[in-house]
Design a protein around this motif. Structure first.
Motif, mmCIF file in Angstrom:
data_model
loop_
_atom_site.group_PDB
_atom_site.id
_atom_site.type_symbol
_atom_site.label_atom_id
_atom_site.label_comp_id
_atom_site.label_asym_id
_atom_site.label_seq_id
_atom_site.Cartn_x
_atom_site.Cartn_y
_atom_site.Cartn_z
ATOM 1 N N GLU A 1 2.133 24.192 8.860
ATOM 2 C CA GLU A 1 2.445 24.312 7.430
ATOM 3 C C GLU A 1 3.617 25.271 7.213
ATOM 4 O O GLU A 1 4.495 25.017 6.388
ATOM 5 C CB GLU A 1 1.214 24.841 6.669
ATOM 6 N N LYS B 1 6.088 24.065 3.983
ATOM 7 C CA LYS B 1 5.271 23.555 2.877
ATOM 8 C C LYS B 1 4.434 24.658 2.242
ATOM 9 O O LYS B 1 4.000 24.537 1.104
ATOM 10 C CB LYS B 1 4.318 22.495 3.407
ATOM 11 N N ASN C 1 7.997 15.923 8.197
ATOM 12 C CA ASN C 1 8.338 16.414 6.867
ATOM 13 C C ASN C 1 9.749 15.989 6.486
ATOM 14 O O ASN C 1 9.997 15.538 5.364
ATOM 15 C CB ASN C 1 8.223 17.940 6.872
ATOM 16 N N VAL D 1 4.240 21.733 16.075
ATOM 17 C CA VAL D 1 5.057 22.294 14.993
ATOM 18 C C VAL D 1 6.363 21.499 14.835
ATOM 19 O O VAL D 1 6.693 21.093 13.713
ATOM 20 C CB VAL D 1 5.315 23.799 15.216
ATOM 21 N N GLN E 1 -6.194 25.278 0.834
ATOM 22 C CA GLN E 1 -6.926 25.132 2.095
ATOM 23 C C GLN E 1 -7.783 26.374 2.273
ATOM 24 O O GLN E 1 -7.250 27.456 2.511
ATOM 25 C CB GLN E 1 -5.946 25.042 3.274
ATOM 26 N N ALA F 1 5.518 18.217 13.201
ATOM 27 C CA ALA F 1 5.255 18.337 11.765
ATOM 28 C C ALA F 1 6.568 18.502 10.989
ATOM 29 O O ALA F 1 6.733 17.932 9.903
ATOM 30 C CB ALA F 1 4.333 19.525 11.495
ATOM 31 N N GLN F 2 7.497 19.266 11.551
ATOM 32 C CA GLN F 2 8.801 19.438 10.890
ATOM 33 C C GLN F 2 9.531 18.103 10.802
ATOM 34 O O GLN F 2 10.130 17.775 9.773
ATOM 35 C CB GLN F 2 9.658 20.440 11.667
ATOM 36 N N THR F 3 9.480 17.334 11.868
ATOM 37 C CA THR F 3 10.151 16.027 11.894
ATOM 38 C C THR F 3 9.534 15.093 10.867
ATOM 39 O O THR F 3 10.261 14.406 10.123
ATOM 40 C CB THR F 3 10.037 15.394 13.293
ATOM 41 N N GLU G 1 -11.973 22.020 -3.861
ATOM 42 C CA GLU G 1 -11.651 21.173 -5.013
ATOM 43 C C GLU G 1 -11.795 21.957 -6.315
ATOM 44 O O GLU G 1 -10.965 21.809 -7.226
ATOM 45 C CB GLU G 1 -12.572 19.945 -5.049
ATOM 46 N N GLU H 1 -2.442 22.358 -3.804
ATOM 47 C CA GLU H 1 -3.193 22.199 -2.552
ATOM 48 C C GLU H 1 -3.756 23.541 -2.128
ATOM 49 O O GLU H 1 -2.995 24.498 -1.966
ATOM 50 C CB GLU H 1 -2.270 21.670 -1.446
ATOM 51 N N SER I 1 6.937 23.655 8.685
ATOM 52 C CA SER I 1 7.530 22.576 7.893
ATOM 53 C C SER I 1 7.882 23.043 6.487
ATOM 54 O O SER I 1 8.308 22.237 5.666
ATOM 55 C CB SER I 1 6.591 21.372 7.850
ATOM 56 N N TYR J 1 0.835 -1.203 0.000
ATOM 57 C CA TYR J 1 0.000 0.000 0.000
ATOM 58 C C TYR J 1 0.871 1.255 0.000
ATOM 59 O O TYR J 1 0.682 2.162 -0.814
ATOM 60 C CB TYR J 1 -0.928 -0.008 1.225
ATOM 61 N N PHE J 2 1.856 1.287 0.916
ATOM 62 C CA PHE J 2 2.706 2.479 1.003
ATOM 63 C C PHE J 2 3.585 2.624 -0.234
ATOM 64 O O PHE J 2 3.849 3.745 -0.683
ATOM 65 C CB PHE J 2 3.569 2.433 2.270
ATOM 66 N N SER K 1 -5.223 16.774 4.190
ATOM 67 C CA SER K 1 -5.629 17.834 3.271
ATOM 68 C C SER K 1 -6.812 17.410 2.409
ATOM 69 O O SER K 1 -7.664 18.215 2.075
ATOM 70 C CB SER K 1 -4.462 18.206 2.353
#
Lengths: 203, 290
Positions: free
Chosen positions: A105, A110, B142, B135, A81, B138-140, A59, A79, A108, A32-33, B230
């Motif tokens: 977000e 993104k 990523n 936070v 949001q 989430a960074q880890t 969407e 993406e 990280s 699956y992964f 998401s």
């Protein structure tokens, strides 16, 4: 022979069924992964519009941006949001969770573009959240959108008013309140974010 | 005779006192029951109204309509979200039980400094709320290249449940007699065999407690799914319900929201009603030992 096979299978199931089921589960998970990783589309743009009250769905906006920006539908994705709320949430928990999403977000790396109400935008820019658009966008575009620029006291152009962005206005975003859209400081796709902002402005 | 009469009077007085005491006790219990049950009744009653009905929720059962349920069912994409919730909850609870019992086994059995350190290491996870470190987490994730899928919240649920679960199981493990394991050891059972066939079944009451507490929390939680997921197709039921919450411009559609709440709670109610005998037996089995 069939009876011998049946006996052997029965023996196997009786003594090794948990080991067999564990190995099977692990293999299925790997499959699956593996398939997910191979067929995963690359995120070419990540946009977060907080408190936007858009009239079209997330969407629909993703489809539209994907098509208009000319990205490859099979291997790339955008993406968006648009359901998160900070100021306008009627529930404190929802606002807190939206804030956590926003911070994760950004943390990280993104998130590329972010829109929010002007008050929050200026508040978060105090910690340097948004890039100076004069370093990214062409001067002609900035000159055309002079009345819609959000400037700081030291003259940096940190965002644009959504009222000057016809694509966002078409999606019904930020129709009532004062808001701003800017590029996040730690995005790894600065040029792409700049192109997208230009597209939103009708270029 | 006089003595008998006095005794009758004494019994009558005592009866009056007991009756008053019992009455007050029942009154307190009834008040608490009303406080607990009233919101549930109001939710259920409001869910049976049409979405347009704006009368006060305190007017109970003035209308019987399934319109709110139909709207909630269709707007939420209920079957998909129900499947996501079941997969997330069942998968997380299964992993929590397996990992926590395996972690608690040496902690409960081995009497060394390392075991004690590991016990406090797990317990320390209870002190820090996970929302505070979301936070860096989430960074880890990523940096590790773990994408935002429906399994990312599962990973968070398992990780955040382990401190409490290990605490629960290691405490219970100390009550499991060592002699039973020793007899299995004498009979030639390996460590894995002893754990799986001797110790694990004896942990049934603790497992049921863990399943109920962690399962309820995971089913109702929307923080991790909302932060890490998401795609709308991967939303769980609580996240799907949020669309009815509204905002300052468009107030919440309360009747539809209440119908969504009932739909969200319904699977848990069905599971509990179906398995309540097993739950009660399992908990009672731990209460009576020997």
């Amino acid at each position: 022979m069939m009876k011998k096979l049946k006996n052997e299978l029965g023996y196997f199931w009786l003594y090794y069924k948990w080991q067999f089921l564990t190995v099977l589960t692990v293999l299925l998970l790997f499959l699956y992964f593996g398939v997910s990783a191979l067929t995963e589309k690359k995120t070419v743009l990540s946009v977060m519009l907080l408190d936007c009250h858009a009239s079209c769905s997330q969407e629909e906006m993703e489809e539209r941006f994907l098509e208009d920006m000319g990205f490859d539908r099979k291997t790339e994705k955008v993406e968006v949001q648009s359901s998160l709320m900070l100021s306008d949430a009627s529930s404190g928990n929802y606002a807190m969770t939206s804030l956590s999403r926003f911070l994760t977000e950004i943390g990280s790396g993104k998130l590329d573009l972010c829109g929010m109400v002007l008050q929050d935008f200026e508040k978060y820019d105090k910690s340097g959240t948004f890039l100076d658009l004069s370093l990214i966008l062409p001067q002609e575009l900035l000159a055309r959108l002079e009345n819609y620029q959000i400037r700081t006291e030291d003259g940096r152009i940190i965002g644009l008013d959504p009222k000057g962005l016809p694509v966002l206005a078409d999606c019904g975003c930020y129709e009532e309140e004062a808001a701003a859209v800017g590029i996040v400081y730690n995005t790894t796709r600065k040029e792409k974010a700049g192109e997208f902002l230009a597209y939103l402005a009708g270029e | 005779m006089a003595f008998g009469k006095k005794k009758d009077n004494y019994d009558a007085q005592n009866y009056m006192k007991m009756s008053l005491k019992t009455f007050l006790l029942y009154l307190v219990i009834i008040v608490f029951c009303v406080i607990v049950i009233a919101p549930l009744v109001i939710v259920f009653s409001s869910s049976l109204r049409t979405p347009e009905n704006q009368t006060t929720p305190l007017a109970l059962f003035i209308e019987f309509s399934m319109a709110s349920y139909q709207k909630a069912f269709s707007n939420m994409n209920y079957p998909m979200e129900l499947l996501n919730s079941i997969v997330t909850t069942a998968g997380s609870v299964f992993c929590i039980v397996i990992f926590a019992t395996m972690a608690a086994y040496p902690i409960g059995r081995i009497k060394t400094k390392l075991a004690r350190f590991l016990y406090f290491f797990f317990i320390s996870g209870l002190i820090i709320p996970s929302q505070m470190v979301i936070v860096p987490i989430a960074q880890t994730l990523n940096r590790l290249g773990i994408p935002n899928t429906r399994f990312t919240p599962m990973l968070m649920f398992i990780t955040c449940s382990l401190p409490f679960s290990v605490f629960l199981f290691s405490g219970f493990m100390k009550g499991v007699p060592v002699e039973i394991e020793e007899s299995a050891y004498i009979d030639g059972a390996t460590l894995g065999r002893r754990f799986s066939t001797v110790v694990f079944p004896l942990l049934q009451p603790a497992i049921i407690s863990c399943v109920i507490t962690q399962g309820l929390w995971i089913w109702n939680d929307y923080f991790y799914p909302m932060v890490f997921i998401s795609k709308k197709a991967q939303y769980s039921l609580p996240v799907g319900m949020l669309q009815f919450l509204g905002d300052k411009e468009n107030p919440a559609q309360w009747n539809i929201l209440f119908a969504a709440c009932v739909l969200c709670a319904l699977p848990l109610i069905i599971v509990f009603l179906a398995l309540q005998k097993q739950f009660v037996n399992g908990i009672a089995a731990g209460a009576v030992k020997g």
